[in-house]
Design a protein around this motif. Structure first.
Motif, mmCIF file in Angstrom:
data_model
loop_
_atom_site.group_PDB
_atom_site.id
_atom_site.type_symbol
_atom_site.label_atom_id
_atom_site.label_comp_id
_atom_site.label_asym_id
_atom_site.label_seq_id
_atom_site.Cartn_x
_atom_site.Cartn_y
_atom_site.Cartn_z
ATOM 1 N N ALA B 50 0.830 -1.139 -0.062
ATOM 2 C CA ALA B 50 -0.092 0.039 0.041
ATOM 3 C C ALA B 50 0.937 1.098 0.033
ATOM 4 C CB ALA B 50 -0.680 0.001 1.289
ATOM 5 N N THR B 77 -4.319 1.975 -5.057
ATOM 6 C CA THR B 77 -4.691 0.677 -4.420
ATOM 7 C C THR B 77 -5.866 1.145 -3.583
ATOM 8 O OG1 THR B 77 -3.377 1.157 -2.325
ATOM 9 C CG2 THR B 77 -2.500 -0.093 -4.315
ATOM 10 N N GLY B 78 -6.943 0.089 -3.533
ATOM 11 C CA GLY B 78 -7.850 0.360 -2.570
ATOM 12 C C GLY B 78 -7.980 -0.467 -1.353
ATOM 13 N N MET B 79 -7.878 0.123 0.086
ATOM 14 C CA MET B 79 -7.564 -0.739 1.106
ATOM 15 C C MET B 79 -8.684 -0.745 2.045
ATOM 16 S SD MET B 79 -4.168 -1.073 3.264
ATOM 17 C CE MET B 79 -3.996 -1.403 4.732
ATOM 18 N N PHE B 81 -9.473 -1.455 5.936
ATOM 19 C CA PHE B 81 -8.715 -1.524 7.180
ATOM 20 C C PHE B 81 -9.394 -2.555 8.019
ATOM 21 C CE2 PHE B 81 -7.158 2.060 5.035
ATOM 22 C CZ PHE B 81 -5.960 2.323 5.629
ATOM 23 N N ALA B 147 -13.508 1.447 -1.187
ATOM 24 C CA ALA B 147 -12.186 0.893 -1.703
ATOM 25 C C ALA B 147 -12.588 0.799 -3.420
ATOM 26 C CB ALA B 147 -11.622 -0.572 -0.913
ATOM 27 N N LEU B 156 -6.768 -4.135 -1.357
ATOM 28 C CA LEU B 156 -5.925 -4.688 -0.157
ATOM 29 C C LEU B 156 -6.860 -4.942 0.962
ATOM 30 C CD1 LEU B 156 -2.885 -2.423 -0.757
ATOM 31 C CD2 LEU B 156 -3.079 -4.591 -1.193
#
Lengths: 561, 365
Positions: B50, B77-79, B81, B147, B156
């Motif tokens: 990331a 990137t799409g994260m 959490f 995301a 991610l």
């Protein structure tokens, strides 16, 4: 990242360090240097004078300060702890109402509070004279002044520290801990001493140290009530007005050393033990009082406490309605009108101090608002070498008594310096806003820290991950998030700056004299009504700010201390 | 869409090495899982992809582009959490639209894309809610939508289901898989839950002590673990120390202190992992492969013992058998009714089928 991040941290730190060094560290060092000077040459003469036999009054003042502070701690605890226990552990009619009243002393600015106490319990005060008339005595049965007066005012204004810390500690104790002790066969008394009380100790120690520091720094109460009685914070003021800056510096250094020693002790103590509750989701835990005798004696205790607590506020309000000349030699005021408030808005001479205070407090508040955000962000969210040092630097103005902050600024800016852009600041308009700014840095940083610490790092990371640059993230995510904390801190700084007395009395000029100075002038002219009207403005402002903070930012008043 | 290529990545925090010489290639459109116990370096690796950490050594490449020191906001990137990291002061719409706003997408398109993705995660009607008013599962889906809406090259997911209760977890597992297939995004999923890893992934990388132990499909990881750590971490197994004895046509023979007779294992790649000369060896046999015998039979790998504990878990029944020298082995069978449960204390024989045993080296520290 390393480079960009580090660059950003450094860019943030530059203004922070400049301001702290320029307006906190440099003035303190100037004072320290000054204390070692006599007639322009280095010497230990001042300290010799302080501790020597030549000026026994200094040592006496130091001793008085310490012993008044110790007694203040004792009396504040004596009132605050039982009150907190009763209001938080027992349920009886009016409990919620009484517990709200219990923190009312915090809306009285110190000078105004002392003034109200003088009107109430002083030589010419309402209560002693009423008693005299009631029982046809030839003299007033009692009156406050000297030590007893200072102690009474201290106990009244400082017991909320104990009340609040005890209340919040009591509410944080998981009831199942006490239930577990009962279940294991403990009696009520031993549960209190073996379980409840030990869990309260961290809060109580913190409150004790706080009260101690605040009383060491206390200025208004001794100023108005001490009579011939000497305390150190007042001695500094006298030395300064007598033109003995060297001695004032020496006294400041000694008072600072005591205060900072206590601050460091407090930090150490708070980090020493971790009493955080392991469990979450704590329910209310109050036993209903069923015994009618006990119940009604608690209610009457609440009512008496309420009357005593609100009497100063009521007195202030009543007095503010007494026009000039209507209460001079008489026992009671003779007439009531809105004259004082009308004059306030019509007579520019009377309005000027209010305007000055508002403008200067607003400037300081604006500065503290911006500075608080940046500093708190750097302290909480950035890693860099010397962070602990910066943290201490930020907290110094909080540990230093207001009188010392004032002295520091005098000694630093009575000559041109780089931090004042080559100008002499003392005697100008700008010295007071600067003093207020320095005084209230810790307040805003602390209230902002509290919110920022709640914000998980992942929130910022999420914004970054979605493509937001640092500044965009800061503006759109971090700022809105912390705004309640910053605003409530800044507003509180604002109202306190409006009422600030100790630094004002050291630094004001005729052109920028603030409310507190004008209150003193009016008192001197026995125009009590006008003084009370000024006081009411401050009380009103504080009440509004506390209400707004609570209502719109969800900040509880006990978190603002 | 991207491939992700990590070449000899090492990450040190002070003296602690969190990730050591990691080599990984993640294919386009793949659902790839990092699996391991906490503190094994899987999240650190994800954060290096990331861009929140930069590797101490090694390179991160998306497709053929070197991304090693590109800041996170430029990686697309799409994260998602672990704690969702939703912006608490914004509504569902504002949260999801955040990434599009940063990308200066025009208002109309933002609106339609946000609505579209919210419908996909089945939160269409919650668009104007404050995020604090949503349940955990709904917040999770907002995080996912946020995301996905930026059409990231790589998705991610950092233990996204660990804060949900069991039932919701099942539901979200399918939801995530459905969305991933629909968008066809290269996805990296971090978890310590082996069931999640086995059911969702195209491929799994098993981590321990900052090192990648094995990369493979779920079936490879389960059936052909490369060492005892992987065998024990994924699924249940019985492990015994063994020593090689001799070779007989197509069969390897081993000795173990825990068994009174030799152990025969088919000499195939399925049954014997590669190991170096002198390495300590372990044999792993899954409980479901252990056969409890009604009558004493002759043959290879037949041993005797006493039933020490019978555990009924619903769908299956665990039977623990203690051998004479004290070693214990667990057998698992599907539930076939109370009449088939063995009594504690009964003497039984059991067989370890020689084509079901896996011989593996002990994992080094």
């Amino acid at each position: 990242m390393l480079n960009a991040e580090r660059k950003r941290t450094i860019l943030l730190l530059i203004p922070i360090v400049l301001v702290l060094v320029g307006y906190v560290l440099y003035p303190s060092i100037e004072t320290l240097i000054e204390s070692f000077k006599k007639n322009g040459a280095f010497s230990l003469q001042n300290y010799g004078d302080f501790f020597g036999s030549k000026a026994a009054s200094n040592l006496e003042a130091l001793w008085n300060s310490v012993y008044i502070s110790l007694l203040s701690v004792f009396f504040s605890a004596l009132i605050g702890i039982p009150l907190a226990y009763i209001f938080n552990r027992y349920d009886f009619p009016g409990r919620q109402f009484f517990s709200n009243i219990a923190i009312m002393p915090i809306v009285l600015p110190s000078l105004v509070g002392v003034m109200a106490f003088m009107f109430l319990y002083g030589e010419a005060g309402l209560v002693p004279n009423a008693l005299k008339d009631l029982f046809h005595l030839s003299e007033v049965p009692f009156s406050i002044g000297g030590i007893s007066g200072i102690l009474l005012v201290h106990a009244y204004t400082m017991y909320p520290y104990f009340y609040m810390t005890t209340s919040s500690a009591l509410n944080n104790i998981d009831p199942s801990l006490e239930e577990a002790a009962y279940n294991l066969g403990s009696s009520r008394l031993s549960v209190f001493w073996k379980v409840t009380f030990p869990l309260l100790t961290p809060g109580l120690v913190a409150a004790s140290l706080l009260v101690f520091m605040v009383s060491m720094a206390s200025f208004s109460a001794p100023y108005l009530l001490a009579g011939g009685f000497r305390v150190l914070s007042l001695q500094i003021y006298f030395s300064k007005t007598n033109g003995d800056l060297d001695m004032a510096a020496t006294q400041s250094v000694i008072l600072s050393v005591v205060s900072i020693a206590f601050l460091l002790f407090m930090r150490w103590f708070q980090n020493r033990k971790d009493y955080r509750m392991a469990s979450k989701g704590i329910g209310a835990h109050r036993s209903e009082v069923s015994n009618p005798l006990l119940k009604w004696s608690m209610v009457s205790l609440g009512i008496i406490a309420m009357i005593v607590l609100l009497l100063p506020h009521v007195t202030l309000l009543v007095l503010s309605l007494v026009p000039e000349g209507a209460w001079t030699w008489q026992t009671y005021p003779q007439a009531f009108s809105f004259e004082n408030f009308r004059l306030l808005f019509e007579d520019t001479n009377i309005w000027d101090p209010v305007r000055n205070s508002l403008i200067m407090a607003a400037i300081a508040c604006g500065g503290v608002f911006v500075f608080g955000i940046i500093t708190s962000y750097a302290l909480v969210k950035r890693t860099f070498i010397g962070k602990n040092l910066l943290d201490i630097l930020v907290m110094i103005p909080w540990a230093l008594p207001a009188t010392v902050v004032g002295m520091n600024l005098i000694l630093a800016f009575n000559e041109p310096s780089a931090f004042s852009f080559g100008k002499v600041l003392v005697g100008t308009f700008w010295i007071l806003p600067l003093a207020y700014f320095v005084r209230f840095i810790p307040l805003v940083v602390r209230s902002t820290n509290a919110v920022l610490e709640q914000m998980d790092d992942s929130i910022e990371e999420a914004a970054q991950n979605l493509g937001a640059k640092w500044f965009y993230t800061f503006r759109r995510v971090v700022l809105p998030y912390i705004m309640p904390g910053v605003l409530s801190g800044s507003l509180l700084a604002f109202v306190q700056a409006v009422g600030e007395f100790p630094t004002s009395v050291l630094l004001y000029t005729l052109g920028n004299r603030p409310i507190s100075i004008e209150i003193m002038n009016q008192l001197r002219m026995f125009n009590l009504g006008q003084a009370a009207a000024y006081g009411m403005i401050q009380v009103g402002l504080i009440a509004i700010v506390l209400f707004v903070s609570y209502k719109f930012f969800g900040v509880k008043s006990e978190n603002t201390l | 869409m991207s491939t992700v290529n990590l070449s000899t990545i090492t990450k040190r925090f002070g003296n602690v090495t969190a990730v050591k010489e990691l080599d990984l290639k993640i294919k386009e459109g793949e659902f790839f899982t990092f699996l391991g116990p906490s503190g094994c370096g899987k999240t650190t690796t994800l954060r290096m992809i990331a861009g929140f950490y930069y590797p101490t050594e090694g390179k991160v490449k998306f497709n053929e582009k070197d991304m090693t020191t590109v800041p996170p906001e430029k990686r697309n990137t799409g994260m998602v959490f672990q704690n969702y990291a939703l912006f608490p002061h914004m509504t569902v719409y504002e949260n999801v639209a955040f990434g599009l706003k940063v990308r200066k997408t025009d208002k109309k398109e933002t609106r339609s894309r946000v609505e579209d993705v919210l419908n996909k995660v089945r939160l269409g009607q919650y668009i104007d809610r404050q995020v604090s008013q949503l349940s955990g599962g709904q917040q999770q889906r907002v995080a996912l939508a946020r995301a996905l809406v930026i059409e990231p090259d790589i998705l991610l997911l950092d233990e996204p289901l660990s804060n949900l209760d069991a039932r919701l977890r099942d539901e979200m597992r399918n939801e995530i898989l459905r969305l991933q297939r629909e968008y066809g995004i290269t996805t990296i999923y971090v978890t310590h839950d082996q069931v999640e890893a086995l059911t969702m992934s195209d491929r799994i990388a098993v981590f321990n002590f900052g090192e990648c132990q094995q990369v493979g499909t779920p079936s490879e990881i389960y059936n052909k673990p490369v060492n005892d750590f992987v065998a024990a971490f994924i699924g249940e197994t019985n492990l015994f120390s063994i020593k090689p004895d001799k070779e007989e046509e197509g069969t390897a023979v081993f000795q173990s202190a825990d068994f009174d007779k030799s152990i025969y294992v088919d000499h195939t790649e399925e049954n014997i992992a590669s190991y170096a000369e002198g390495e300590e060896l372990v044999m792993s046999i899954r409980p479901e492969a252990v056969r409890i015998l009604k009558d004493s039979v002759d043959g290879n790998n037949v041993f005797k013992g006493k039933v020490s504990l019978v555990q009924f878990t619903g769908a299956s029944v665990h039977t623990y058998i203690e051998m004479e020298n004290g070693a214990q082995i667990r057998a698992t069978d599907l539930n076939h009714g109370p009449s088939t449960y063995l009594k504690e204390g009964t003497s039984v024989s059991f067989q370890l089928p020689q084509n079901q045993i896996r011989v593996i080296p002990k994992a080094g520290e």
